[in-house]
Structure formats: structure tokens, C-alpha cells
Design a protein around this motif. Structure first.
Motif, PDB file in Angstrom:
ATOM      1  N   THR A 277       0.826  -1.210   0.000  1.00  0.00           N
ATOM      2  CA  THR A 277       0.000   0.000   0.000  1.00  0.00           C
ATOM      3  C   THR A 277       0.861   1.261   0.000  1.00  0.00           C
ATOM      4  O   THR A 277       0.436   2.296  -0.501  1.00  0.00           O
ATOM      5  CB  THR A 277      -0.964   0.022   1.199  1.00  0.00           C
ATOM      6  OG1 THR A 277      -0.234   0.169   2.431  1.00  0.00           O
ATOM      7  CG2 THR A 277      -1.793  -1.245   1.279  1.00  0.00           C
TER       8      THR A 277
ATOM      9  N   GLY B 285       0.734   4.037  -2.815  1.00  0.00           N
ATOM     10  CA  GLY B 285       0.588   5.428  -2.413  1.00  0.00           C
ATOM     11  C   GLY B 285       1.604   6.328  -3.088  1.00  0.00           C
ATOM     12  O   GLY B 285       1.272   7.433  -3.547  1.00  0.00           O
ATOM     13  N   ARG B 286       2.827   5.847  -3.191  1.00  0.00           N
ATOM     14  CA  ARG B 286       3.868   6.635  -3.846  1.00  0.00           C
ATOM     15  C   ARG B 286       3.661   6.704  -5.362  1.00  0.00           C
ATOM     16  O   ARG B 286       4.027   7.690  -6.011  1.00  0.00           O
ATOM     17  CB  ARG B 286       5.242   6.040  -3.536  1.00  0.00           C
ATOM     18  CG  ARG B 286       5.741   6.337  -2.119  1.00  0.00           C
ATOM     19  CD  ARG B 286       6.001   7.824  -1.977  1.00  0.00           C
ATOM     20  NE  ARG B 286       6.750   8.150  -0.779  1.00  0.00           N
ATOM     21  CZ  ARG B 286       6.210   8.624   0.337  1.00  0.00           C
ATOM     22  NH1 ARG B 286       4.895   8.792   0.414  1.00  0.00           N
ATOM     23  NH2 ARG B 286       6.965   8.922   1.383  1.00  0.00           N
TER      24      ARG B 286
ATOM     25  N   ALA C 199       0.693   6.605  -6.899  1.00  0.00           N
ATOM     26  CA  ALA C 199      -0.686   6.991  -7.211  1.00  0.00           C
ATOM     27  C   ALA C 199      -0.871   8.269  -8.018  1.00  0.00           C
ATOM     28  O   ALA C 199      -1.767   8.316  -8.868  1.00  0.00           O
ATOM     29  CB  ALA C 199      -1.492   7.103  -5.917  1.00  0.00           C
TER      30      ALA C 199
ATOM     31  N   VAL D  68      -6.474  -0.331  -0.881  1.00  0.00           N
ATOM     32  CA  VAL D  68      -5.428  -0.642   0.095  1.00  0.00           C
ATOM     33  C   VAL D  68      -6.067  -1.435   1.232  1.00  0.00           C
ATOM     34  O   VAL D  68      -7.111  -1.067   1.747  1.00  0.00           O
ATOM     35  CB  VAL D  68      -4.725   0.627   0.610  1.00  0.00           C
ATOM     36  CG1 VAL D  68      -4.057   1.364  -0.539  1.00  0.00           C
ATOM     37  CG2 VAL D  68      -5.668   1.573   1.336  1.00  0.00           C
TER      38      VAL D  68
ATOM     39  N   SER E 110      -3.194  -2.124   5.659  1.00  0.00           N
ATOM     40  CA  SER E 110      -2.182  -1.092   5.406  1.00  0.00           C
ATOM     41  C   SER E 110      -1.562  -0.533   6.688  1.00  0.00           C
ATOM     42  O   SER E 110      -2.275  -0.158   7.616  1.00  0.00           O
ATOM     43  CB  SER E 110      -2.812   0.068   4.617  1.00  0.00           C
ATOM     44  OG  SER E 110      -1.881   1.112   4.426  1.00  0.00           O
TER      45      SER E 110
ATOM     46  N   THR F 234      -0.157   4.719   3.890  1.00  0.00           N
ATOM     47  CA  THR F 234       0.205   4.821   2.469  1.00  0.00           C
ATOM     48  C   THR F 234       1.347   5.805   2.227  1.00  0.00           C
ATOM     49  O   THR F 234       1.783   5.971   1.084  1.00  0.00           O
ATOM     50  CB  THR F 234      -1.005   5.300   1.653  1.00  0.00           C
ATOM     51  OG1 THR F 234      -1.355   6.630   2.075  1.00  0.00           O
ATOM     52  CG2 THR F 234      -2.200   4.372   1.828  1.00  0.00           C
TER      53      THR F 234
ATOM     54  N   ALA G  44       0.821   8.881   2.590  1.00  0.00           N
ATOM     55  CA  ALA G  44       0.102  10.121   2.273  1.00  0.00           C
ATOM     56  C   ALA G  44      -0.768  10.508   3.463  1.00  0.00           C
ATOM     57  O   ALA G  44      -1.216   9.649   4.234  1.00  0.00           O
ATOM     58  CB  ALA G  44      -0.762   9.941   1.038  1.00  0.00           C
TER      59      ALA G  44
ATOM     60  N   LEU H  32      -3.191  11.689  -2.271  1.00  0.00           N
ATOM     61  CA  LEU H  32      -2.671  10.736  -3.251  1.00  0.00           C
ATOM     62  C   LEU H  32      -2.705  11.316  -4.659  1.00  0.00           C
ATOM     63  O   LEU H  32      -2.063  10.794  -5.566  1.00  0.00           O
ATOM     64  CB  LEU H  32      -3.471   9.433  -3.209  1.00  0.00           C
ATOM     65  CG  LEU H  32      -3.341   8.598  -1.934  1.00  0.00           C
ATOM     66  CD1 LEU H  32      -4.316   7.433  -1.960  1.00  0.00           C
ATOM     67  CD2 LEU H  32      -1.905   8.090  -1.765  1.00  0.00           C
TER      68      LEU H  32
ATOM     69  N   VAL I 263     -10.548   5.649  -4.299  1.00  0.00           N
ATOM     70  CA  VAL I 263      -9.619   5.115  -3.301  1.00  0.00           C
ATOM     71  C   VAL I 263     -10.424   4.355  -2.245  1.00  0.00           C
ATOM     72  O   VAL I 263     -11.302   4.926  -1.597  1.00  0.00           O
ATOM     73  CB  VAL I 263      -8.789   6.229  -2.639  1.00  0.00           C
ATOM     74  CG1 VAL I 263      -7.858   5.648  -1.572  1.00  0.00           C
ATOM     75  CG2 VAL I 263      -7.978   6.993  -3.689  1.00  0.00           C
TER      76      VAL I 263
ATOM     77  N   PRO J  16      -5.377   4.498   6.820  1.00  0.00           N
ATOM     78  CA  PRO J  16      -6.282   4.708   5.686  1.00  0.00           C
ATOM     79  C   PRO J  16      -7.743   4.381   5.967  1.00  0.00           C
ATOM     80  O   PRO J  16      -8.617   4.819   5.202  1.00  0.00           O
ATOM     81  CB  PRO J  16      -5.717   3.762   4.610  1.00  0.00           C
ATOM     82  CG  PRO J  16      -4.302   3.541   5.000  1.00  0.00           C
ATOM     83  CD  PRO J  16      -4.299   3.558   6.494  1.00  0.00           C
TER      84      PRO J  16
END
Length: 335
Positions: A222, A226-227, A229, A239, A242, A245, A247, A253, A259, A290
Motif C-alpha cells: 500500500t 501510495g507513492r 498513485a 489498500v 495497510s 500509504t 500520504a 494521493l 480510493v 487509511p
């Protein structure tokens, strides 16, 4: 007889809830302190892995519906050669894993037997599927443990989708160890995100622009999602299990995708502190939870799923994940 109104005593229930909240806060602070200490004391690189000899990845033509069979054949041949080299090296566990991947029925978009290993396996008719799910695994997923990821996640989901669906098990990055300091920082995710973005771009060359593409991300996966996205060309990002993320919110994101987030009631990840702190040039912790209302994701039900049970046959979580992949989002049972 005394008929005066007596106050309602909520006593035990409220006291129990307050005690539980205090315990969770204390546990969170203790775990965060332990993570910070580990990040300071233990080198983030961890112990070096013994290198297993393997050939470089096969050189492939750009992926299209017409080049799929050639890609599958080249990657099977690469896995067979990797198995031979691993056996000669004396690593029989890796050799067995590679040999299984070289079987005639297996279909890989990519394969790399070097290091901990990379692979992207296809289940279903990718060229004609209009619903495609890409599964991104979490920690401790390597070529040696890939069989478990394949059976308990990819095949379990594919069995539910029917002829219109395809699944890709994407082990496209070096996952952190569960018992390591790398698992509490976003560093591996930072390295993995451009690889995932490039893979999804290539995938569009096969699946076409009209295919409904879902990204299903588990555990440390996740963080990778997230990176990756921002601006990603997918319909849904899901996700589950998790640790965060990376974020601060679903909006952060920066994705047009829906999401979704979920956590099973038996998942130990609930007790990981969902926060992050800057420490000597790195970040320790992976950000907010999340499934919290403030994060802003669409939270769905998963029943009593444990950390590795989200795609268990017959589970509430698998049913909802299937609905998301098939685009039946109005049928998803929300938490």
C-alpha cells in the motif's frame, strides 16, 4: 419506596472503552518509540543477501496483444536457465521456485531471477479481458515465497472474476523484510513506485484504453501504491491491511481513481502506530490510518480477516474486492 429518578449508570461499558482507548494509545506510543530506536540503532540497509547467479531479464519487444505469447515463452526460458544456475550454485530452494515458474502453463510478462527476484504473472486472457486487477504484495515476498502469494491471492481472486477478468501478480520490487527497519520507512516504496508506474503504462499496450484497471495493494504494498498513485491511469486503488500509504489523506494521493481501504478485525496491523516522524534525513512510520474517517477513503467491510486472509475463499473481503474489480461498486458492502 423511593421513586426519585436515579442516574443511569453506563459504568462498565464506558470504562471498558476508555480503558481500551488508553491502552491502544500507550501501545502506539511504545511501538513508535521502538521503531524510532530501531531506526537509529540498526542500519537501514540490513544484512547483505547472498547473491544467487541468474541470467539478466529477457529482451522483449514492446508488449502488445500480438507479442504476448513471445514474451511468455522468453520469460519461461529465462526462469529455466535461472533454475539451472541456482541449482549449480547449491540453492535448491530457489532452483525449485524458478523451475516451477518455467512450467509450460505459466505466463509471465516479466521475470528476473537475480537478487530476491522479480516477476509479473498473468492469470486469464489479458488481451481480451475488460476487467484487470494488479496485485501488489507486501513484505517478505520473494521468488522463494512467491508460490504462497500466487495461490492465496492471485489465483483466489482470479477464480472469482469469470471470463471477463484477468489478474496480474506484480512482484516488481524488492520487498522489505517484516522483521527489519526497512519496513518502517517509505524508502523501498520510493524505489518501487516508478517501476510500478512504468509497468502499468506498458500494461495499457496490451489491455487497451477501455479496460477497467484496478490496483489492489496489501500491507507494505500500500505504501508502494501510495507513492505511485499521483495521476495514475487506473479506475480504483484499493489498500488493505495497510500500515499507512505515506500520504496524509486520500486527496493527497492526487489520483482521479476511487480510493478504497479496509482492515479485518483480526489484522494485527491495527496495532502498528499509524504516524510518521522525520529522523536524521529519513522518515520513520508510514502515515495516517487509511481506514480512519479523516483519511477520506471508501472503507469497505472485510469481516474477521487476519493480515494474510483478505483473499480467502468465501470471505467478506474477497467478495468486496471482486465487486470492485468487476466495477460493481454499488454492491460493495461499506463499513
Amino acid at each position: 419506596m423511593d421513586f426519585r429518578a436515579k442516574p443511569i449508570v453506563r459504568g462498565n461499558a464506558d470504562t471498558s472503552r476508555q480503558r481500551s482507548r488508553r491502552l491502544r494509545r500507550r501501545l502506539g506510543r511504545t511501538l513508535l518509540a521502538a521503531l524510532v530506536t530501531a531506526a537509529v540503532v540498526v542500519p537501514l540497509s540490513g544484512a547483505a543477501r547472498q547473491e544467487i547467479p541468474a541470467p539478466p531479464p529477457a529482451v522483449l519487444a514492446p508488449l502488445t496483444a500480438s507479442t504476448l505469447d513471445a514474451a511468455y515463452a522468453a520469460n519461461r526460458a529465462d526462469a529455466a536457465e535461472a533454475a539451472r544456475m541456482a541449482a549449480d550454485h547449491g540453492d535448491h530452494t530457489r532452483a525449485a521456485a524458478d523451475r516451477a515458474m518455467a512450467a509450460p502453463s505459466r505466463r509471465f510478462l516479466s521475470f528476473d531471477g537475480r537478487g530476491s527476484g522479480r516477476a509479473a504473472e498473468v492469470f486469464g486472457d489479458l488481451a481480451h479481458a475488460d476487467r484487470v486487477a494488479v496485485l501488489v504484495p507486501g513484505s517478505d515476498t520473494t521468488l522463494e515465497t512467491y508460490g504462497r502469494f500466487r495461490a492465496l491471492s492471485a489465483l483466489a481472486l482470479y477464480d472469482r472474476l469469470g471470463p471477463r477478468g484477468a489478474v496480474i501478480a506484480w512482484l516488481g520490487y524488492e520487498t522489505p523484510g517484516t522483521v527489519s527497519t526497512t519496513v518502517i520507512t517509505p524508502d523501498r516504496a520510493e524505489q518501487a513506485a516508478p517501476l510500478l508506474r512504468a509497468f502499468l503504462h506498458r500494461l495499457r499496450g496490451v489491455a487497451g484504453r477501455s479496460a477497467h484497471l484496478s490496483l489492489l495493494c496489501h500491507s507494505y504494498g500500500t505504501v508502494v501504491c501510495g507513492r505511485a498513485a499521483p495521476g495514475l491511469d487506473v479506475s480504483d486503488i484499493v489498500v488493505f491491511g495497510s500500515p499507512g500509504t505515506g500520504a496524509s489523506s486520500a486527496a493527497a494521493l492526487r489520483t482521479p481513481a476511487r480510493v478504497w481501504a479496509a482492515r479485518g478485525s483480526a489484522d494485527w496491523i491495527a496495532y502498528v502506530p499509524h504516524t510518521s516522524v522525520g529522523l536524521f534525513g529519513t522518515t520513520v512510520g508510514l502515515g495516517p490510518d487509511p481506514v480512519s474517517p479523516s483519511f477520506g477513503a471508501r472503507v469497505f467491510r472485510t469481516g474477521t480477516a487476519g493480515h494474510s486472509d483478505y483473499l480467502a475463499p468465501g470471505s467478506v473481503s474477497l467478495a468486496n474486492l471482486t465487486r470492485i474489480v468487476l466495477g460493481d461498486t454499488s454492491e460493495v458492502t461499506r463499513a
